[in-house]
Design a protein around this motif. Sequence first.
Motif, mmCIF file in Angstrom:
data_model
loop_
_atom_site.group_PDB
_atom_site.id
_atom_site.type_symbol
_atom_site.label_atom_id
_atom_site.label_comp_id
_atom_site.label_asym_id
_atom_site.label_seq_id
_atom_site.Cartn_x
_atom_site.Cartn_y
_atom_site.Cartn_z
ATOM 1 N N THR A 78 -17.069 -59.902 -34.729
ATOM 2 C CA THR A 78 -15.823 -60.090 -34.804
ATOM 3 C C THR A 78 -14.773 -60.643 -35.478
ATOM 4 O O THR A 78 -15.371 -61.988 -34.425
ATOM 5 C CB THR A 78 -14.846 -59.175 -34.536
ATOM 6 N N LYS A 79 -14.524 -61.287 -36.338
ATOM 7 C CA LYS A 79 -13.606 -62.440 -36.532
ATOM 8 C C LYS A 79 -12.473 -62.441 -35.844
ATOM 9 O O LYS A 79 -11.696 -61.811 -36.860
ATOM 10 C CB LYS A 79 -13.332 -62.858 -38.048
ATOM 11 N N VAL A 80 -12.024 -63.465 -35.539
ATOM 12 C CA VAL A 80 -10.170 -63.207 -35.569
ATOM 13 C C VAL A 80 -9.213 -64.263 -35.969
ATOM 14 O O VAL A 80 -9.154 -65.681 -36.962
ATOM 15 C CB VAL A 80 -10.148 -63.651 -34.027
ATOM 16 N N LEU A 81 -8.314 -63.561 -36.611
ATOM 17 C CA LEU A 81 -6.950 -63.955 -37.037
ATOM 18 C C LEU A 81 -5.747 -63.859 -36.258
ATOM 19 O O LEU A 81 -5.296 -62.601 -35.792
ATOM 20 C CB LEU A 81 -6.788 -63.724 -38.532
ATOM 21 N N ILE A 82 -4.686 -64.657 -35.839
ATOM 22 C CA ILE A 82 -4.328 -65.124 -34.721
ATOM 23 C C ILE A 82 -3.179 -64.656 -36.283
ATOM 24 O O ILE A 82 -2.787 -65.480 -36.805
ATOM 25 C CB ILE A 82 -3.896 -66.612 -34.157
ATOM 26 N N LEU A 83 -2.589 -63.826 -36.137
ATOM 27 C CA LEU A 83 -0.852 -63.250 -36.496
ATOM 28 C C LEU A 83 0.010 -63.202 -35.653
ATOM 29 O O LEU A 83 0.248 -61.978 -34.660
ATOM 30 C CB LEU A 83 -0.926 -62.212 -37.856
ATOM 31 N N THR A 84 0.964 -63.966 -35.623
ATOM 32 C CA THR A 84 1.944 -63.648 -35.067
ATOM 33 C C THR A 84 3.232 -64.407 -34.934
ATOM 34 O O THR A 84 3.446 -64.972 -36.088
ATOM 35 C CB THR A 84 1.705 -64.747 -33.426
#
Length: 217
Positions: A78-84
């Motif tokens: 799985t790839k992670v995109l930080i959305l914050t």
Amino acid sequence: MDGMIRILIADDNVFITGGMAIVLNSYDDIEVVGTVANGQEALNYCLETPIDVVLMDVRMPIMDGVAATQKIVQQTQTKVLILTTFDDDDYISEALENGAKGYLLKNNDPDVIAQTIRSVALNQHVLQETIFEKFRLQLKTNQNEALSPTIDLSPFTTREVEIMASIAKGLSNKEIGKVLFISDGTVANYISTILSKTGLAHRTQIAIYFLTGKIGE
């Protein structure tokens, strides 16, 4: 990438997860298959269910998003995109070093978020311009105006060092080409060589490496 992009949203704010799920599900190529409230739940979900991209918040109970990013990248595909909403320097640096493919703020237009998801799903790295600039300036704190590398430059040619320094200054390939009087394609070739020599994955890691001497996961 063919077919639907399967998304998991990790955020402890139910209003955020609910609203984001509704918005993203309106796109024909994106499917939100689940929402979780902390990093540990995100890790467990990804270990049990095939997920293409996790939209990961940073501050969450039990396990924060930065720690969860490292575990998910290490243990799954799985790839992670930080959305914050947080653009704290420490979060940016650690999340990227832990393997996040991108760092984006929640106040972006939904179309921007959707396009970033598509890019990350294709294994591309996306860093919001304002985030990269903030990170770059944080790395330059207490340095002279001329960037001072903290690495052994002996494995690199003079031109490769110039390319790395330019990347660390935040210049695009086109801008680097204009400064060094070479084509965009030649710049890209040099970057590929630098990535090969260092074992890094993308240009943001080159900037981190050049300025700190650290190679993130």
